[in-house]
Design an enzyme around this catalytic site. Structure first.
Site, mmCIF file in Angstrom:
data_model
loop_
_atom_site.group_PDB
_atom_site.id
_atom_site.type_symbol
_atom_site.label_atom_id
_atom_site.label_comp_id
_atom_site.label_asym_id
_atom_site.label_seq_id
_atom_site.Cartn_x
_atom_site.Cartn_y
_atom_site.Cartn_z
ATOM 1 N N SER A 99 4.665 3.375 7.057
ATOM 2 C CA SER A 99 3.478 2.747 7.632
ATOM 3 C C SER A 99 3.147 3.344 8.990
ATOM 4 C CB SER A 99 3.681 1.233 7.701
ATOM 5 O OG SER A 99 2.502 0.587 8.134
ATOM 6 N N ASP A 243 -4.111 2.136 9.533
ATOM 7 C CA ASP A 243 -2.741 2.481 9.907
ATOM 8 C C ASP A 243 -2.267 3.642 9.028
ATOM 9 O OD1 ASP A 243 -2.380 1.096 7.512
ATOM 10 O OD2 ASP A 243 -0.666 -0.053 8.212
ATOM 11 N N ASP A 245 -0.321 4.188 6.401
ATOM 12 C CA ASP A 245 -0.416 4.178 4.937
ATOM 13 C C ASP A 245 -1.703 3.528 4.455
ATOM 14 O OD1 ASP A 245 0.522 1.690 5.827
ATOM 15 O OD2 ASP A 245 1.679 1.304 4.013
#
Length: 454
Positions: A99, A243, A245
């Site tokens: 992430s 963000d 991902d």
């Protein structure tokens, strides 16, 4: 390798530094354990743009295929694109991403068929136990015929599915700046937005898991400074940041001012309720704004309050049949998307709402942003339990004040509320406060911080 899985397996996923904490040999064990716990005969795997992601993803695939499971690799994708594949193919899935964490990290987000979450209580603890038992000897050999590993591109189908969930046919032309943070939004946005009446101003769309421009975490104010400036320079109608991902989206208005995720939750909730005839359950966690349950009730819906964390939201959505859920962290969950979170679908809702009227985004969201909020404030403490007890003692018994401990400690009065939660992974207490005006919020915030840090 010798690995400490207590540091690697978190509440909802696997996450750690590569190769210090885990590597491809461990990823292979996770692949074998995942298919054993889920009893899968076939799975789907995707990965982000981090340098270590392709190797880890392929190792996981080998571990799964060695146990007789057919693997579909969808390659580079956002996390919600992996959820799409899990839902559309009705297969368990694994997404390789960390992430918004720095470049040296990587991780695995796992789900059962239909994008149902795998967390500590839904299989992750068993996966960890299996991997730990295999660390020295390796996974036991299987009698099964090895499964196949094939590749499939899902980007166009994912984009078409999302566009089919939001009516974008009559929106006016909009100018939108998108900051992908060198993450997966740079891969998905051009395809999802294709054909819409948008002038797209891309920022940091080059896939680069070393994040050369800024950390791919739009919740940290320093990471949206470039976006805010560009929106003002371009005279854009709005800005959107994703963000790493691309499962979370953060929005700024035409002035470059951040739009609170609670306001986005309220806006999307009102749209989803209208789509469902003014009826339905909306999930919100206990640190979203008071405005969210108010807007839900005003639009005919039923608000349901949950603990913080996507596994709690997804479980409550499944239990209650909720049509939508939102969190302060800019995660947005949709019944029409297998109860999974997708920042891209939330972004399309914002574009549809803004493009369906002539006003500005700041004017549109003003009705959903009604209170003064502190934002989340983290404090390092020596003893989380003792500090929470001190706060409880300070407010317990005050007239007109109620306390509950659904998640940490929430204290509520007529004109304000605050919540203090302990971090599960660090010696931190997290404070969120809100009030009907800025002065009251500041007073409450500072009172509580004085106890936390006393």
């Amino acid at each position: 390798m010798t690995a400490d899985l207590s540091q690697l397996v978190k509440a909802y996923d696997v996450r750690g530094v590569v190769p210090d904490q885990w590597d491809e040999s461990l990823a292979e064990l996770f692949g074998a354990a995942f298919v054993q716990v889920t009893a899968a005969t076939a799975i789907v795997i995707g990965h982000d743009m981090r340098p270590s992601s392709p190797g880890l993803s392929r190792a996981f695939a080998r571990g799964a295929a060695a146990r007789g499971v057919d693997v579909t690799e969808i390659g580079l994708c956002s996390t919600d694109q992996l959820y799409y594949a899990s839902g559309a193919f009705d297969l368990p899935g694994a997404m390789f991403t960390a992430s918004h964490n720095p470049a040296q990290y990587n991780g695995i987000k796992m789900c059962r068929a239909g994008a149902a979450p795998v967390g500590q209580d839904t299989g992750l603890a068993e996966i960890r136990q299996l991997v730990e038992s295999w660390l020295d000897s390796g996974a036991p050999s299987s009698d099964a015929t090895p499964g196949t590993i094939t590749q499939r591109d899902t980007l166009e189908d994912y984009a078409a599915h999302l566009r089919g969930l939001v009516d974008l046919t009559s929106i006016r032309p909009l100018k939108v700046v998108v900051d992908a943070g060198n993450g997966m939004g740079g891969h998905t946005v051009p395809t999802v937005f294709a054909g819409l009446p948008l002038t797209l101003v891309p920022m940091y769309f080059e896939l680069d898991g070393t994040f050369p421009n800024h950390e791919a975490n739009p919740l940290d104010p320093k990471n949206i400074v470039d976006l805010q400036q560009r929106v003002r320079e371009e005279g854009a109608d709005l800005g959107i940041a994703f963000d790493g991902d691309a499962d979370r989206c953060f929005v700024v208005d035409e002035r470059g001012d951040p739009v609170a995720p609670s306001a986005i939750t309220a806006l999307v909730a009102s749209r989803e309720l209208a789509k469902h005839g003014g009826k339905g359950t909306i999930i919100h966690n206990l640190i979203t704004s008071w405005s969210v349950p108010e807007v839900v009730r005003e639009n005919g819906g039923t608000p349901v309050r949950t603990r913080v964390g996507h596994s709690f939201i997804k479980a409550e959505m499944a239990r209650s049949g909720a049509i939508f859920g939102g969190e302060h962290s800019a995660h947005y969950y949709f019944k029409d998307f297998w109860n999974a979170d997708t920042g891209m679908l939330a972004a399309l809702h914002v574009l549809a709402a803004l493009g369906g009227q002539e006003g500005t985004l700041s004017g549109l969201v003003a009705q959903y942003d009604r209170y003064a909020a502190s934002g989340e404030i983290n404090s390092t403490v020596d003893d989380q339990t003792a500090r929470l007890a001190a706060i409880k003692t300070a407010y317990e018994g005050q007239e007109g004040v109620t306390l509950d401990e659904l998640d940490g400690l929430t204290v509520t009065a007529a004109d304000w509320w605050f919540n203090v939660r302990p971090s599960n992974t660090e010696p931190l207490l997290r404070l969120n406060a809100e009030a009907r005006d800025e002065a009251t919020m500041t007073k409450v915030r500072d009172e509580v911080l004085a106890i936390i840090r006393g």
